[in-house]
Each structure stands twice: as structure tokens, then as C-alpha cells.
Design a protein around this motif. Structure first.
Motif: not given
Length: 209
Positions: A46-48, A34-43
Motif C-alpha cells: 500500500t505505501p509503495v 510494487d511487490v518487489e519494491l515493497a520487499e526491498k523496502l520492508g513495506l
């Protein structure tokens, strides 16, 4: 995946991750952090995390607490089970919808099929998926049965990867003709024929399993 701005963050994150899974950017078995996804998505995370919970419910992601979160394997049996349900619900929907269809619905179906053909001609499977959704959504909306719509929403994500595979193939061009035949059955006011044709249209996904 693209950076996500303001809006319904969980839903938009889920849509972006879902598309990446369906398209194969995130392959079956790929670990998800989730950390990597959050960074890629700019979020924020929590929402990830909420998006991943949604995708877990849909069967596209699997999680074992304190062990892993990963893209689910593309196994034929659960996808086939979901396809039977989705296929049946779409056939039922159009059977109910046909007697109530105004001219605007037929025009919407023609426009969706035109967009579908254009997407296939340009080898854009994601756009083809969206246009196919628009085509079938006309009858689902017109039938007015919330249980049918909810069941389709619940199980369609499991068949998405099979749909993407189908729409990436030259064989998908046959669906354009099938859609046109469905429209003609609706024009004739023949719900039984329309339902049979919709059932046959969805049955083409069986070859991808």
C-alpha cells in the motif's frame, strides 16, 4: 535502496525510490513492480503504491493500467519546460527575499555552500543535491510566498536527474563560485543582481538536456 522502518511510510518510500531514479539505480524505462519494491523496502504494497502515485504525479514514473509501471524516459523537452519554471521561481524568490534577509540567512547560505563544495570534492552527487537544495531554500523560505514554494515543489522532481548529472561532473565546481556571488549580492542588498545570478546558476542545467 534501503529498508524503511517506522515513520511516514509513503513519503519515505517515495523519497527512497525518487533517489534511486535520480541516481540512476533505476534507469529510464526500467519496469517497476510494487511487490518487489515493497520487499526491498520492508513495506506492505500500500505505501509503495501510494509512493509510486506521487512519483507519477512528479513525472518520474509512468503507468498504464494493466500494462506497465516504469521509470519515465529522460526526455529533454518536458525537463526543459520544468527547468524554465523552477529557474524563474527561484529568481523571483530571491528577488523578494533579499530586502528581508537577516544575517542568519546569509550564514545558512554560506554553510550550505560549504557543504555543497565538500560533497562535490568527495564526488557525492546526492549530498551535493541536498546541499544545493538547502542553499536555495533559504530564499524560498524567506520570501514567504506559498505559491512560489508550491510551484518549485511541483516541478523540481522533473529536473532532478539533470541536476544529478550536473553535480556528477567537474563542471559543477563553478556552481560553488556562483553561490558565493549570490551570497555577496544578498549582503549588498541588491535583489536585481541576486535574481540575475540565481537565474544564471540554474541555467547551467541547460547543458545537461
Amino acid at each position: 535502496m534501503q529498508y524503511i522502518g517506522y515513520g511516514s511510510l509513503k513519503e519515505r518510500a517515495a523519497a527512497e525510490i525518487r533517489t534511486a531514479i535520480v541516481r540512476g539505480d533505476l534507469e529510464p524505462g526500467t519496469p517497476i513492480k510494487d511487490v518487489e519494491l515493497a520487499e526491498k523496502l520492508g513495506l506492505s504494497r500500500t505505501p509503495v503504491r501510494e509512493a509510486l502515485a506521487t512519483l507519477t504525479d512528479e513525472g518520474l514514473v509512468e503507468t498504464k493500467p494493466h500494462a506497465y509501471t516504469r521509470v519515465t524516459a529522460l526526455e529533454a523537452e518536458p525537463v526543459r519546460d520544468a527547468l524554465v519554471v523552477v529557474q524563474s521561481m527561484h529568481a523571483l524568490a530571491i528577488g523578494i527575499a533579499v530586502p528581508k534577509m537577516p544575517a542568519e540567512d546569509l550564514a545558512a547560505m554560506r554553510a550550505a555552500n560549504k557543504a555543497f563544495k565538500k560533497a562535490l570534492d568527495t564526488n557525492d552527487a546526492v549530498a551535493a543535491l541536498a546541499a544545493d537544495d538547502e542553499f536555495h531554500a533559504v530564499a524560498v523560505h524567506r520570501c514567504g510566498n506559498f505559491a512560489i514554494a508550491a510551484t518549485i515543489d511541483r516541478f523540481t522532481p522533473l529536473v532532478r536527474r539533470a541536476e544529478h548529472s550536473r553535480f556528477s561532473s567537474p563542471d559543477a565546481r563553478h556552481s560553488v563560485t556562483q553561490h558565493q556571488q549570490i551570497i555577496e549580492a544578498c549582503e549588498k542588498g541588491d535583489p536585481a543582481l541576486a535574481a540575475t545570478l540565481v537565474d544564471e546558476n540554474w541555467n547551467t542545467l541547460e547543458a545537461e538536456l
